[in-house]
Design a protein around this motif. Sequence first.
Motif, PDB file in Angstrom:
ATOM      1  N   VAL A 144      -6.420 -58.783 -41.265  1.00  0.00           N
ATOM      2  CA  VAL A 144      -6.765 -59.499 -40.340  1.00  0.00           C
ATOM      3  C   VAL A 144      -6.069 -58.750 -38.885  1.00  0.00           C
ATOM      4  O   VAL A 144      -4.787 -58.864 -38.866  1.00  0.00           O
ATOM      5  CB  VAL A 144      -6.519 -61.045 -40.370  1.00  0.00           C
ATOM      6  N   LYS A 145      -6.978 -58.494 -37.935  1.00  0.00           N
ATOM      7  CA  LYS A 145      -6.081 -58.252 -36.704  1.00  0.00           C
ATOM      8  C   LYS A 145      -5.793 -59.378 -36.176  1.00  0.00           C
ATOM      9  O   LYS A 145      -6.991 -60.507 -35.711  1.00  0.00           O
ATOM     10  CB  LYS A 145      -7.424 -57.419 -35.767  1.00  0.00           C
ATOM     11  N   VAL A 146      -4.577 -59.619 -35.735  1.00  0.00           N
ATOM     12  CA  VAL A 146      -4.045 -61.059 -35.173  1.00  0.00           C
ATOM     13  C   VAL A 146      -4.442 -61.016 -33.594  1.00  0.00           C
ATOM     14  O   VAL A 146      -3.979 -60.424 -32.899  1.00  0.00           O
ATOM     15  CB  VAL A 146      -2.708 -61.199 -35.396  1.00  0.00           C
ATOM     16  N   GLN A 147      -5.087 -62.188 -33.356  1.00  0.00           N
ATOM     17  CA  GLN A 147      -5.475 -62.617 -31.874  1.00  0.00           C
ATOM     18  C   GLN A 147      -4.284 -63.457 -31.172  1.00  0.00           C
ATOM     19  O   GLN A 147      -4.070 -63.361 -30.348  1.00  0.00           O
ATOM     20  CB  GLN A 147      -6.726 -63.138 -31.580  1.00  0.00           C
TER      21      GLN A 147
ATOM     22  N   GLU B 139     -10.510 -57.039 -40.402  1.00  0.00           N
ATOM     23  CA  GLU B 139     -10.908 -55.909 -40.074  1.00  0.00           C
ATOM     24  C   GLU B 139     -11.201 -54.937 -41.335  1.00  0.00           C
ATOM     25  O   GLU B 139     -12.055 -53.897 -41.222  1.00  0.00           O
ATOM     26  CB  GLU B 139      -9.416 -55.090 -39.744  1.00  0.00           C
ATOM     27  N   ALA B 140     -10.746 -55.327 -42.297  1.00  0.00           N
ATOM     28  CA  ALA B 140     -11.124 -54.669 -43.861  1.00  0.00           C
ATOM     29  C   ALA B 140     -10.805 -55.676 -44.920  1.00  0.00           C
ATOM     30  O   ALA B 140     -10.122 -56.744 -44.335  1.00  0.00           O
ATOM     31  CB  ALA B 140     -10.209 -53.370 -43.999  1.00  0.00           C
ATOM     32  N   VAL B 141     -11.526 -55.364 -45.799  1.00  0.00           N
ATOM     33  CA  VAL B 141     -11.302 -56.273 -47.189  1.00  0.00           C
ATOM     34  C   VAL B 141     -10.880 -55.663 -48.385  1.00  0.00           C
ATOM     35  O   VAL B 141     -11.284 -54.511 -48.428  1.00  0.00           O
ATOM     36  CB  VAL B 141     -12.436 -57.169 -47.317  1.00  0.00           C
ATOM     37  N   GLY B 142     -10.124 -56.173 -49.220  1.00  0.00           N
ATOM     38  CA  GLY B 142      -9.855 -55.921 -50.659  1.00  0.00           C
ATOM     39  C   GLY B 142     -11.116 -55.758 -51.584  1.00  0.00           C
ATOM     40  O   GLY B 142     -12.294 -56.466 -51.036  1.00  0.00           O
ATOM     41  N   PRO B 143     -11.205 -55.019 -52.715  1.00  0.00           N
ATOM     42  CA  PRO B 143     -12.410 -54.800 -53.376  1.00  0.00           C
ATOM     43  C   PRO B 143     -12.842 -56.076 -54.187  1.00  0.00           C
ATOM     44  O   PRO B 143     -13.908 -56.050 -54.526  1.00  0.00           O
ATOM     45  CB  PRO B 143     -11.822 -53.724 -54.469  1.00  0.00           C
ATOM     46  N   GLU B 144     -12.143 -56.979 -54.252  1.00  0.00           N
ATOM     47  CA  GLU B 144     -12.490 -58.233 -54.791  1.00  0.00           C
ATOM     48  C   GLU B 144     -12.771 -59.407 -53.973  1.00  0.00           C
ATOM     49  O   GLU B 144     -13.287 -60.623 -54.298  1.00  0.00           O
ATOM     50  CB  GLU B 144     -11.166 -58.759 -55.825  1.00  0.00           C
ATOM     51  N   VAL B 145     -13.009 -59.270 -52.648  1.00  0.00           N
ATOM     52  CA  VAL B 145     -13.183 -60.242 -51.734  1.00  0.00           C
ATOM     53  C   VAL B 145     -14.759 -60.577 -51.704  1.00  0.00           C
ATOM     54  O   VAL B 145     -15.639 -59.411 -51.947  1.00  0.00           O
ATOM     55  CB  VAL B 145     -12.869 -59.795 -50.276  1.00  0.00           C
ATOM     56  N   THR B 146     -15.055 -61.729 -51.568  1.00  0.00           N
ATOM     57  CA  THR B 146     -16.507 -62.179 -51.590  1.00  0.00           C
ATOM     58  C   THR B 146     -16.863 -63.407 -50.507  1.00  0.00           C
ATOM     59  O   THR B 146     -17.919 -63.496 -50.356  1.00  0.00           O
ATOM     60  CB  THR B 146     -16.903 -62.899 -53.126  1.00  0.00           C
TER      61      THR B 146
ATOM     62  N   ALA C  35       2.523 -60.204 -36.262  1.00  0.00           N
ATOM     63  CA  ALA C  35       2.423 -58.781 -36.251  1.00  0.00           C
ATOM     64  C   ALA C  35       0.806 -58.616 -35.739  1.00  0.00           C
ATOM     65  O   ALA C  35       0.191 -59.531 -35.869  1.00  0.00           O
ATOM     66  CB  ALA C  35       2.520 -58.628 -37.625  1.00  0.00           C
ATOM     67  N   GLU C  36       0.549 -57.450 -35.511  1.00  0.00           N
ATOM     68  CA  GLU C  36      -0.685 -56.998 -35.146  1.00  0.00           C
ATOM     69  C   GLU C  36      -1.582 -57.281 -36.086  1.00  0.00           C
ATOM     70  O   GLU C  36      -2.926 -57.571 -35.959  1.00  0.00           O
ATOM     71  CB  GLU C  36      -0.964 -55.617 -34.393  1.00  0.00           C
ATOM     72  N   TRP C  37      -1.477 -56.952 -37.266  1.00  0.00           N
ATOM     73  CA  TRP C  37      -2.138 -56.955 -38.522  1.00  0.00           C
ATOM     74  C   TRP C  37      -1.501 -57.676 -39.690  1.00  0.00           C
ATOM     75  O   TRP C  37      -0.240 -57.679 -39.760  1.00  0.00           O
ATOM     76  CB  TRP C  37      -2.617 -55.702 -39.045  1.00  0.00           C
ATOM     77  N   GLN C  38      -2.193 -58.562 -40.543  1.00  0.00           N
ATOM     78  CA  GLN C  38      -1.506 -59.459 -41.240  1.00  0.00           C
ATOM     79  C   GLN C  38      -2.649 -59.206 -42.690  1.00  0.00           C
ATOM     80  O   GLN C  38      -3.776 -59.248 -42.494  1.00  0.00           O
ATOM     81  CB  GLN C  38      -1.276 -60.702 -40.959  1.00  0.00           C
ATOM     82  N   LEU C  39      -1.974 -59.178 -43.907  1.00  0.00           N
ATOM     83  CA  LEU C  39      -2.727 -59.504 -45.183  1.00  0.00           C
ATOM     84  C   LEU C  39      -2.634 -60.984 -45.496  1.00  0.00           C
ATOM     85  O   LEU C  39      -1.695 -61.493 -45.457  1.00  0.00           O
ATOM     86  CB  LEU C  39      -2.127 -58.712 -46.263  1.00  0.00           C
TER      87      LEU C  39
END
Length: 336
Positions: free
Chosen positions: A35-38, A72-79, A100-104
């Motif tokens: 996630v791009k944190v806003q 911004e991007a997803v892992g291979p198991e995301v639905t 942080a600017e990006w977070q998992l």
Amino acid sequence: MKAVGYTERLPIDNDQALIDLELPKPAPTGRDLLVKVQAISVNPRDIKSRQVFSASADEPRVLGYDAAGVVEAVGPEVTLFQPGDEVFYAGELQRQGSNAEWQLVDERIVGRQPRNLDPAAAASVPLVMLTAFEMLFDRLGMPQQATDNAPKLLVLGGAGGVPSAAIQLARQAGATVIGTASRPESAQWVRDMGAHHVIDHSKPLVAQILDLNIGLIDFAFSTHTSVEAWAALAEIMAPQGRLGIIDDPDPVDLRLFKAKSISIHWESMFTRSMFQTADMQRQHDILNRIAELLDRGELRALDKVHLGQINAANLRQAHQLIEGGHTIGKIVLEGF
């Protein structure tokens, strides 16, 4: 990426208690969203984590739980989500945080961002609404819809984030809500959140409840528990009532509640993510429900103070305000 964290535990008035950092941008795996944190908000949990979680120059700790942002991007198991989705969430204790600017973050604890809120307002919601919703409806079993005999809920703890959320959710569900506050400005905030009655938690509670002429209390939610309040609850709660707690009170006597068969329930919003429970995705569902209620105007966001950009200086100020113990609503920050 830019981030704010710490490398050693220090009092918040020390300039090194929270510092600006440059860290590697993470990559998603499994069910992770990148996630791009806003925007973020700051909770008492941030202060507790800063005081107890270790860190070092080699492994700095990034705090932050509440966030609103864009996938911004997803892992291979995301639905549940895809890149471009606007989301909000409250994060996990065991992972690096939202400062942080990006977070998992695991998709199962993420909801869609409310459409009628800006990111800062959206970031004020997740942790407190999740905590309040889980306590009222998952732990205490309070009815989620109005009934002929409206239950009476006492919310102890003033005008902070979780009480503000609990008052709104209970009022929306048809309960008669009694909130507590000790200052004129916080009492007004509690009324604005929807409380039918406001009493002063700095004064004896029993007489104030009896003076309302509404009978004994069916449900109580204590966010700041004292020995005096504990004894008062045993007196003013109805037989077979239910009491919920989220703080860490000094030792209290459970025997006070035996005669009335009052049940006592704990709530930690992080339980599901910490232990990877089978119903972990319940938080995704709750957040989507909260977003619907916000979009319909049946709930309101809790952003009260906007401290500007996400950086170490502004976050130190936020921590100082919360440590002072007199905040109303939520503190938010936005953008890097």
